[in-house]
Motif scaffolding. Structure first.
Motif, PDB file in Angstrom:
ATOM      1  N   ALA A   1       0.820  -1.218   0.000  1.00 35.24           N
ATOM      2  CA  ALA A   1       0.000   0.000   0.000  1.00 35.24           C
ATOM      3  C   ALA A   1       0.849   1.260   0.000  1.00 35.24           C
ATOM      4  CB  ALA A   1      -0.940  -0.004   1.203  1.00 35.24           C
ATOM      5  N   ARG A   2       2.143   1.111   0.259  1.00 36.04           N
ATOM      6  CA  ARG A   2       3.038   2.278   0.205  1.00 36.04           C
ATOM      7  C   ARG A   2       3.239   2.761  -1.217  1.00 36.04           C
ATOM      8  NH1 ARG A   2       7.973  -0.444   3.363  1.00 36.04           N
ATOM      9  NH2 ARG A   2       7.439  -1.976   1.761  1.00 36.04           N
ATOM     10  N   ASP A   3       3.032   1.881  -2.192  1.00 31.62           N
ATOM     11  CA  ASP A   3       3.243   2.219  -3.592  1.00 31.62           C
ATOM     12  C   ASP A   3       1.919   2.626  -4.246  1.00 31.62           C
ATOM     13  OD1 ASP A   3       5.942   1.430  -3.281  1.00 31.62           O
ATOM     14  OD2 ASP A   3       5.348  -0.666  -3.584  1.00 31.62           O
TER      15      ASP A   3
ATOM     16  N   PHE B   1      -1.657   1.120  -3.255  1.00 28.22           N
ATOM     17  CA  PHE B   1      -2.581   2.036  -2.591  1.00 28.22           C
ATOM     18  C   PHE B   1      -3.946   1.977  -3.266  1.00 28.22           C
ATOM     19  CE2 PHE B   1      -4.694   6.079  -2.061  1.00 28.22           C
ATOM     20  CZ  PHE B   1      -4.448   6.435  -0.745  1.00 28.22           C
TER      21      PHE B   1
ATOM     22  N   VAL C   1       3.698   0.152   7.022  1.00 27.60           N
ATOM     23  CA  VAL C   1       2.921   1.137   6.261  1.00 27.60           C
ATOM     24  C   VAL C   1       2.966   2.458   7.021  1.00 27.60           C
ATOM     25  CG1 VAL C   1       0.662   1.762   5.331  1.00 27.60           C
ATOM     26  CG2 VAL C   1       1.411  -0.625   5.296  1.00 27.60           C
TER      27      VAL C   1
ATOM     28  N   THR D   1       0.149   7.165   5.107  1.00 20.75           N
ATOM     29  CA  THR D   1      -0.456   6.343   4.052  1.00 20.75           C
ATOM     30  C   THR D   1      -1.731   5.687   4.550  1.00 20.75           C
ATOM     31  OG1 THR D   1       1.704   5.906   3.060  1.00 20.75           O
ATOM     32  CG2 THR D   1      -0.072   4.383   2.510  1.00 20.75           C
TER      33      THR D   1
ATOM     34  N   ASP E   1      -4.425   8.194   4.659  1.00 21.35           N
ATOM     35  CA  ASP E   1      -4.853   8.519   3.295  1.00 21.35           C
ATOM     36  C   ASP E   1      -5.787   7.449   2.728  1.00 21.35           C
ATOM     37  OD1 ASP E   1      -3.390  10.856   3.325  1.00 21.35           O
ATOM     38  OD2 ASP E   1      -1.708  10.059   2.159  1.00 21.35           O
ATOM     39  N   VAL E   2      -5.512   6.181   3.009  1.00 22.69           N
ATOM     40  CA  VAL E   2      -6.388   5.095   2.547  1.00 22.69           C
ATOM     41  C   VAL E   2      -7.767   5.243   3.171  1.00 22.69           C
ATOM     42  CG1 VAL E   2      -6.827   2.610   2.689  1.00 22.69           C
ATOM     43  CG2 VAL E   2      -4.572   3.431   1.995  1.00 22.69           C
TER      44      VAL E   2
END
Length: 280
Positions: free
Chosen positions: A109-111, A115, A144, A148, A151-152
């Motif tokens: 999810a960092r990318d 994400f 993570v 991030t 933001d998710v």
């Protein structure tokens, strides 16, 4: 505020010791629920325990009835945010009567692509979360970044999707616990309470980051609870523990049991202090 314990508070109770696969104790899910009830928990969170997914719906409903007889409610926990996976675990929540599903974002999810995939997977199950009245709580952890994760949650934009706040996990990513608490508090749905500290390695070369009895480490418990309860007065605060291996199974599990009872007592005292007196 509700007070709970979890499978991660009693990790060594159902795990073998280091390098000792034959040392696995015979403590099943009912045993963990009974331990929580005996120690004064109102909630037991069954998080990342393989037996939860192995059991049939009938067995899970039986576990729910057993917990109810002991005066305990259950919460469920897994990892991952694929829609199919979350959908299966919502079936588990239905059988257990769990109003919450704790999960964790994958490191991907960092990318950007990961994400987008995480947001899409969660968004697909939002209608079912809303219909079932279940909150999805995504845990803070070191793989993570907290930004991030927030933001998710904000990209999904559902009141049924929030954060399982565990500031101790993020120290390994060099995030300060107070910063994590303040960043995540507006989205809190669940709190993992574990104390922690640093100690010098033998020979003074390096440090060990490990658990501590609640109230004896570096966790600012008042700050954590103040922030979470300001948003969710009825949030469940679940004990977790990083009990270091004590050299043998019996000593480690004895220490773990003592820490769990102590932690629940500390949280119960906080609960009483923070609950307004009922009017006569």
């Amino acid at each position: 505020m509700k007070v709970g314990t979890s499978t991660y508070a009693l990790f060594w109770t159902w795990h073998a010791g280091p390098g000792r696969s034959g040392d696995l104790p015979e403590t099943d899910l009912r045993g963990l629920v009974a331990r929580g009830a005996d120690d004064g928990a109102e909630v037991v969170q069954l998080c990342d325990h393989p037996d939860v997914e192995r059991q049939s719906p009938e067995q899970l409903r039986g576990l729910r009835s057993f917990a109810a007889e002991r005066g305990v409610c259950l919460e469920a926990g897994t990892r991952g945010v694929d829609a199919e996976h979350l959908d299966r675990w919502l079936d588990v929540c239905a059988a257990l009567g769990s109003p919450l599903l704790r999960s964790m974002l994958p490191a991907s999810a960092r990318d950007p692509e990961g994400f987008r995939a995480a947001v899409a997977g969660i968004t697909r199950v939002v209608p079912r979360l809303e219909d079932a009245g279940v909150d999805l709580a995504l845990e803070t952890y070191e793989q993570v970044p907290t930004g991030t994760l927030v933001d998710v949650v904000e990209a999904v934009g559902s009141d049924r999707v929030g954060i399982c706040l565990d500031p101790g996990n993020c120290v390994a990513a060099l995030e300060h616990p107070r910063d994590v608490v303040e960043r995540c508090a507006p989205h809190v749905r669940n709190v993992h309470v574990k104390d922690f500290g640093f100690s010098r390695q033998d020979g003074w070369v390096g440090f060990t980051y490990a658990g501590a009895p609640l109230g004896e480490g570096l966790l600012d418990l008042d700050h954590l609870l103040d922030a979470a309860l300001a948003v969710r007065p009825d949030v469940t605060c679940v004990v977790e523990q990083w009990v270091p291996w004590q050299g043998d199974a019996a000593a480690t599990r004895e220490t773990e049991a003592a820490w769990n009872a102590r932690s629940l007592a500390v949280l119960t005292a906080q609960q009483r202090r923070r609950t307004p007196a009922l009017a006569p």
